[in-house]
Every structure is written in C-alpha cells, then in structure tokens.
Write an enzyme that holds these catalytic residues in place. Sequence first.
Site, PDB file in Angstrom:
ATOM      1  N   LYS A  30       0.826  -1.208   0.000  1.00 21.06           N
ATOM      2  CA  LYS A  30       0.000   0.000   0.000  1.00 21.06           C
ATOM      3  C   LYS A  30       0.869   1.271   0.000  1.00 21.06           C
ATOM      4  O   LYS A  30       2.077   1.198   0.118  1.00 21.06           O
ATOM      5  CB  LYS A  30      -0.944  -0.019   1.205  1.00 21.06           C
TER       6      LYS A  30
HETATM    7  C1  LIG Z   1      -5.410  -4.306   0.700  1.00 19.21           C
HETATM    8  C2  LIG Z   1      -6.877  -4.141   0.650  1.00 19.21           C
HETATM    9  C3  LIG Z   1      -7.708  -4.534   1.708  1.00 19.21           C
HETATM   10  C4  LIG Z   1      -7.207  -5.335   2.883  1.00 19.21           C
HETATM   11  O1  LIG Z   1      -6.210  -4.719   3.571  1.00 19.21           O
HETATM   12  P1  LIG Z   1      -5.441  -5.532   4.735  1.00 19.21           P
HETATM   13  O2  LIG Z   1      -4.735  -4.457   5.489  1.00 19.21           O
HETATM   14  O3  LIG Z   1      -4.498  -6.473   4.040  1.00 19.21           O
HETATM   15  O4  LIG Z   1      -6.455  -6.254   5.533  1.00 19.21           O
HETATM   16  C5  LIG Z   1      -9.046  -4.223   1.660  1.00 19.21           C
HETATM   17  N1  LIG Z   1      -9.574  -3.598   0.592  1.00 19.21           N
HETATM   18  C6  LIG Z   1      -8.818  -3.235  -0.463  1.00 19.21           C
HETATM   19  C7  LIG Z   1      -9.463  -2.514  -1.595  1.00 19.21           C
HETATM   20  C8  LIG Z   1      -7.451  -3.520  -0.483  1.00 19.21           C
HETATM   21  O5  LIG Z   1      -6.710  -3.193  -1.554  1.00 19.21           O
END
Ligand SMILES: *Cc1c(COP(=O)(O)O)cnc(C)c1O
Length: 377
Positions: A182
Amino acid sequence: MTDVPFYLHSIEQEDIARAVEVLRSPFITTGSVTAEFESALARFLGVGHAVGLTNCTSALFLALKALGIGPGDEVITTPLSFVATANAILHTGAKPVFVDVDAGNGLLDAGRIEEAVTPRTKAILPVHLYGQMADMRRISEAADRHGLQVVEDAAHALEAARDGVRPGQLGTAACFSFYATKNITCGEGGAVAVRDGALSAKLKVARLHGLSSSAERRYSGGRYEHYDMEVLGYKCNMSDIQAALLLHQLEVVEARRARRAQIGKRYREAFSALDGVALIETPPNSTNACHLFTILVEPSRRDLVLRRIEARGVGVSVHYRPIHLMKYYRETFGFRPGMYPEAERIGAAAITLPLYPRLREEQISHVVESVRAALEG
Ligand SMILES: *Cc1c(COP(=O)(O)O)cnc(C)c1O
C-alpha cells in the site's frame, strides 16, 4: 533486460531508526507511539479520530460490528474489489449485496444504489478503487434518504479527495490498509477514521478484547490496576512497532503521491495514443491518490499480453477479478457470470503496472516499451 518489480516499498533509514527506538524501549505494543500515529493520521485526514489496527480487513469488520451490523442485515458494496471488502461483511453475519460499477472508472455506481436497497439494508460500503474516490456526496445523500451507514474502504485512497471531501469526512467510518504494497506500509497494519468520539472509543475497546479503559491505562502506566471486560471484543490493536514505521511515511506522503502522479502522467501520455489500450477515467474534481495504474486491454488477449509484459521482466498484477466470481461466492450464493457486466468487463481486461516512487526513469521507459511490444507482438 531491465527488471521492474511490481512493487517496492519506500522504508528508509529514518523509519528503521524509529522502529529500533521502540524495540529498545520497555513497551513494544499499543502505547504512546500508536497514539502519536493516530493523532497524526486524524490530522492528516481532517477527521476527528483514528484508531490503529492490525489490518484493513479488521478495520472494515470492526466498523461494521460497531454500527450493529450482523445476521439478517444487508450491506451494499462493489464486486470490483479485493475479497477482503466482501469477506468483512460476511464475517459479521450480514450479506453483501453487489451493485455494478461505473464503466469508465470502475467505482461503485452511485446511481444504482437505490434499486438495491431493501428493508434489510443497513449500510453502503464503497471502495475508493485505484486511489480514486467513489462519489461520496451522492452515496451519502442516498444513505441519508434510507437511514444507512456508510463505511468506506479507503485501502487505496489515503491521499485522495473528491469534491473537496476526503475519506472519513462524509462516511461514518473510513478504513485504511498499511499492508506490504500500500501507499504507506508497515508490512501489516490498518486504521479506521471516524468523526464521532463515542464511536472511536467503542472501536478502541473492541480492538482489545472488549477490556475496560482502565486496562489500557494499566498497560502504559506501569502500575497494576484490575480490569474488567464489558463487551465481547476482538484482538486487532496496532503495535508501537508498526506505528513507528508509519510516522515518517505519513510526513512525506504528499511528495511520494506527487512522484506517483508524475509516473502516472508518463504512462497516460504513452498509452492514450496506443491502439488496443483503454485507461481508467478520473472522476471530476478529484485528487487521485495514484495507488495503482491499471490499463484495460481486449479481454480475449489479456492473459497473453500480461504474460508478454512479464516475460520482459516487468511485474504485473490484476485489479480485480470480481469477488462474485470467486469459487466460494459462486458456490455459496449462486452468483454467475453476467450478473455485474461492467465489473466483469474491467476484471477481464485489467493489467496493473508498477507504480511507486522508487521506479527509475529507465524502468518507466522499459514498462512503456514492454506494454507497446506486448500489444503488437
Ligand atoms: C489491501 C486491501 C484490503 C485489505 O487490507 P489488509 O490491510 O491487508 O487487511 C481491503 N480492501 C482493499 C481494496 C485492499 O486493496
């Protein structure tokens, strides 16, 4: 051949030094550094409160649970997202009700929400896909008309804005991810931002077993105090080690977004004239958080083009094969191809290219050349 990994994080000496500082301190889970990050995040977003968690999936789940959503309820969401979005709804016992997406930008189509509302609908869960915000003004108007909560999946959209509104400013809660790929990351991490102080307090109790606040004070104060458990909570509190890794990244988040925007512009210029490629549209009055750069190619050739780009040493991904077509969702709920045609069309055409600040000029050129060659070959 130039190798271009799909993603590289930007954790620097500064971030590592802050994490080491926590590791050398006596207390390494949820404490003062987490609180410092929560304040910084709330300030950055212009939202009253932020609560640090272990991931975004837990943030979505906790937010829905805190709003009283459970068995018998329905939550309207998009099929064009990561499975975590709909899984969080399922874990509460509620049912995800999918609404198709806008053909141009892939975002939950606000115009189709009302036809999906039933007496069981409790919330709308839009996803700010690729770093672009869903139409929060229209979504919150629809929510107000039907007395619904809005929980935003802002995992891609920390830096985004639309119509002067940022994640968490109109929704009841906005959920963020600091997962390994992210925009800011501590490997695994998440947060939920809310305007309401009472909801924030409820989420802080829920993230730590449901223990009374005196327990939290006990952990950080050093002096033993009895604690009580007032509600049944979960265990998904952010640690000070995670928070330490995020603090500096949050300070430089805008410069890094600007760099990704610059790279996105390069891609856009190179691909807009290219036959056989369509680009994701940007909604009006928007600041794109530029999380992912996704191109759309002819679905019948997608996997071939993707493999050819990969064969040139460029890391790629797909965002997303729609959730309703995943085996579990098909078999459990009877979803079939054709039910959400726009999400399916984007899901079948999408190829996501590398987009991160550490990309070097020659790597950007190599990505562009690889896409061109893959389409021609
Ligand atoms: C990465 C992601 C998640 C989940 O995030 P985590 O921190 O891994 O639980 C949820 N929604 C979207 C759109 C994502 O890209």
